[in-house]
Design an enzyme around this catalytic site. Structure first.
Site, PDB file in Angstrom:
ATOM      1  N   ASP A 200       0.545  -1.361   4.487  1.00  0.00           N
ATOM      2  CA  ASP A 200       0.187  -0.528   5.540  1.00  0.00           C
ATOM      3  C   ASP A 200      -0.718   0.262   5.065  1.00  0.00           C
ATOM      4  O   ASP A 200      -0.433   1.087   4.046  1.00  0.00           O
ATOM      5  CB  ASP A 200       1.474   0.826   5.823  1.00  0.00           C
ATOM      6  CG  ASP A 200       1.028   1.316   6.508  1.00  0.00           C
ATOM      7  OD1 ASP A 200      -0.082   1.358   7.022  1.00  0.00           O
ATOM      8  OD2 ASP A 200       1.812   2.761   5.427  1.00  0.00           O
TER       9      ASP A 200
ATOM     10  N   GLY B  78      -3.832  -3.844  -2.933  1.00  0.00           N
ATOM     11  CA  GLY B  78      -2.367  -4.377  -2.584  1.00  0.00           C
ATOM     12  C   GLY B  78      -2.410  -5.663  -1.474  1.00  0.00           C
ATOM     13  O   GLY B  78      -1.702  -6.575  -1.894  1.00  0.00           O
TER      14      GLY B  78
ATOM     15  N   HIS C  73       0.997  -1.019   0.075  1.00  0.00           N
ATOM     16  CA  HIS C  73       0.191  -0.390  -0.122  1.00  0.00           C
ATOM     17  C   HIS C  73       0.559   1.146   0.644  1.00  0.00           C
ATOM     18  O   HIS C  73       0.870   1.620   1.234  1.00  0.00           O
ATOM     19  CB  HIS C  73      -0.580  -0.093   0.832  1.00  0.00           C
ATOM     20  CG  HIS C  73      -2.212  -1.426   1.494  1.00  0.00           C
ATOM     21  ND1 HIS C  73      -1.412  -2.583   1.297  1.00  0.00           N
ATOM     22  CD2 HIS C  73      -3.178  -1.772   1.374  1.00  0.00           C
ATOM     23  CE1 HIS C  73      -2.506  -3.014   1.259  1.00  0.00           C
ATOM     24  NE2 HIS C  73      -3.433  -2.905   1.453  1.00  0.00           N
TER      25      HIS C  73
ATOM     26  N   SER D 273       7.644   5.973   2.822  1.00  0.00           N
ATOM     27  CA  SER D 273       7.774   4.070   2.237  1.00  0.00           C
ATOM     28  C   SER D 273       8.741   3.536   1.261  1.00  0.00           C
ATOM     29  O   SER D 273       9.588   3.120   0.704  1.00  0.00           O
ATOM     30  CB  SER D 273       7.451   3.227   3.355  1.00  0.00           C
ATOM     31  OG  SER D 273       6.400   3.123   2.130  1.00  0.00           O
TER      32      SER D 273
END
Length: 290
Positions: free
Chosen positions: A173, A153, A41, A104
């Site tokens: 996430d 995801g 995600h 990220s």
């Protein structure tokens, strides 16, 4: 599909997530073997803290800026502070000059080494998927090691695990918007672990009411067959479910001595990011190691 991380970039949850993520990546880098990294995600990859979205909530002021305001941050969180400096050349010792916050995907991409390393990024929100592709292309060009998927995801985890190469990490996430999302995360993580029992899985989760989260962690751990820990940071007492009171990461197959490495970092973040009485930190063993 309504959640947009731009409103929350750099908050306390992001700080915890990225401090831990960088330690996981450092552990993977200790061996030269190629890795496959997956972000299920991913978001847009990079966030402008001067944007209307970031300024509207201002959550970064009580997250990344609060951490950087302590001059001990570069010593206690060296990898995290270095990553922020990479994107913010004007960042000063007191934390001023912070303009851009890395998601990220950027942290994962910057950890890639040789030509055999791989990174798979998944994002379902249509606008964010386009922005993610734009961000990664601007930063890394058409790097054949990096794939951006406009894809759910949870569905992607079924197709991407076990990855090639087999050594690697999955960051999970999601937005936790849907009422059944905690249950969906548990099922997805357990299934990914069955397909890839040696894989490192890092699962971020929000903490509103602690007892509910503890029940979920126990349910998740019951379907896992490898060492698993939970790392948590609360910014206020997690007794009511009216707001996000903290966050945590469940880590399946954590690196050796990760808890000992993280403890001083967690102590520092707990002291810097607490908003009210009752805040705290903990590292909990959910499934003991062999």
């Amino acid at each position: 599909m309504n959640y947009r991380h731009a409103f929350h970039a750099g908050n306390a949850g992001d700080v915890l997530k990225h401090v831990v993520l960088l330690e996981l990546l450092a552990a993977l880098q200790r061996k030269p073997n190629p890795v496959h990294l997956i972000d299920s995600h991913a978001g847009i990859g990079c966030y402008d803290l001067a944007s209307d979205e970031a300024q509207r909530g201002g959550e970064f002021r009580f997250g990344v800026q609060a951490a950087l305001a302590d001059t001990a941050a570069p010593r206690i969180l060296p990898a995290y502070v270095a990553a922020l400096h990479d994107l913010n050349p004007g960042l000063r010792d007191d934390g001023s000059g912070l303009q851009v916050y890395p998601g990220s995907p950027l942290l994962l991409a910057r950890s890639l080494r040789g030509p055999e390393d791989r990174l798979s990024l998944c994002e379902l929100h249509p606008q964010d998927a386009i922005a993610l592709k734009r961000t990664m292309t601007a930063e890394f060009g058409r790097d054949p090691r990096i794939a951006v998927h406009y894809r759910d995801g949870f569905e992607a985890l079924k197709g991407l695990t076990p990855p090639s190469p087999r050594r690697g990490l999955v960051l999970i996430d999601p937005a936790y918007e849907a009422k059944d999302e905690f249950a969906a995360v548990a099922r997805s993580v357990q299934a990914a672990h069955r397909r890839w029992p040696t894989g490192m899985l890092a699962v971020w989760y929000p903490i509103k009411e602690q007892k509910t989260v503890d029940v979920w962690k126990a349910t998740l751990a019951g379907g896992l067959g490898a060492e698993t820990i939970a790392v948590e940071l609360t910014i206020r007492a997690a007794r009511e479910a009216k707001q996000m009171n903290g966050s945590g990461l469940v880590i399946v197959n954590p690196p050796w001595q990760l808890a000992a490495t993280l403890q001083p970092m967690l102590d520092f973040l707990g002291s810097r990011l607490a908003r009210e009485a009752g805040a705290g930190t903990r590292i909990e063993t959910l499934v003991p190691g062999a």
